[in-house]
Design a protein around this motif. Structure first.
Motif, PDB file in Angstrom:
ATOM      1  N   MET A  88      37.385 -41.648  10.506  1.00  0.00           N
ATOM      2  CA  MET A  88      38.686 -42.832  10.177  1.00  0.00           C
ATOM      3  C   MET A  88      37.907 -43.862  10.956  1.00  0.00           C
ATOM      4  O   MET A  88      38.002 -45.079  10.411  1.00  0.00           O
ATOM      5  N   ALA A  89      37.251 -43.837  12.123  1.00  0.00           N
ATOM      6  CA  ALA A  89      36.947 -45.040  12.826  1.00  0.00           C
ATOM      7  C   ALA A  89      35.619 -45.691  12.131  1.00  0.00           C
ATOM      8  O   ALA A  89      35.576 -46.955  11.880  1.00  0.00           O
TER       9      ALA A  89
ATOM     10  N   LEU B 174      35.425 -45.775   8.760  1.00  0.00           N
ATOM     11  CA  LEU B 174      35.899 -46.472   7.497  1.00  0.00           C
ATOM     12  C   LEU B 174      36.665 -47.806   7.950  1.00  0.00           C
ATOM     13  O   LEU B 174      36.358 -48.774   7.335  1.00  0.00           O
ATOM     14  N   GLU B 175      37.121 -47.675   9.127  1.00  0.00           N
ATOM     15  CA  GLU B 175      37.761 -49.181   9.775  1.00  0.00           C
ATOM     16  C   GLU B 175      36.508 -49.944   9.977  1.00  0.00           C
ATOM     17  O   GLU B 175      37.044 -51.112   9.684  1.00  0.00           O
ATOM     18  N   TRP B 176      35.670 -49.507  10.740  1.00  0.00           N
ATOM     19  CA  TRP B 176      34.497 -50.341  11.033  1.00  0.00           C
ATOM     20  C   TRP B 176      34.041 -50.975   9.812  1.00  0.00           C
ATOM     21  O   TRP B 176      33.735 -52.068   9.782  1.00  0.00           O
TER      22      TRP B 176
ATOM     23  N   SER C 233      35.147 -51.247   6.882  1.00  0.00           N
ATOM     24  CA  SER C 233      35.970 -51.984   5.904  1.00  0.00           C
ATOM     25  C   SER C 233      35.654 -53.538   6.230  1.00  0.00           C
ATOM     26  O   SER C 233      35.884 -54.324   5.423  1.00  0.00           O
TER      27      SER C 233
ATOM     28  N   TRP D 160      29.589 -49.993   2.316  1.00  0.00           N
ATOM     29  CA  TRP D 160      30.847 -50.272   1.742  1.00  0.00           C
ATOM     30  C   TRP D 160      30.870 -50.332   0.428  1.00  0.00           C
ATOM     31  O   TRP D 160      32.045 -49.499  -0.177  1.00  0.00           O
TER      32      TRP D 160
END
Length: 82
Positions: free
Chosen positions: A1-2, A4-6, A8, A57
């Protein structure tokens, strides 16, 4: 998840020439480390890394999302074999 957050943070498109994008994608015609591919593309280091993350991305460059996204992470162009 980290990851994906980064990643984004690179979702907003910036004006990039098609030549730069093609050069970077060509450098990833085979799997290689992100930084290695940027260097092989001939693009300047920082703008090349920025473009590489934007292509990750947009899923034009693929990565293994189960490992931390770093300049030393492997990546490959979509449509190429890993």
């Amino acid at each position: 998840m980290a990851n994906l957050e980064w990643a984004s943070g690179y979702r907003h498109p910036l004006p990039v020439s098609h030549e730069e994008e093609r050069a970077l994608l060509a450098a990833f015609g085979r799997p290689r480390l992100v930084l290695e591919g940027v260097m092989a593309s001939g693009l300047p280091h920082l703008s090349g890394l920025d473009l590489a993350w934007r292509l990750v991305w947009r899923q034009h460059l693929l990565v293994d999302w189960d490992v931390p996204l770093l300049p030393t992470s492997p990546a490959w162009a979509a449509g190429t074999r890993r």
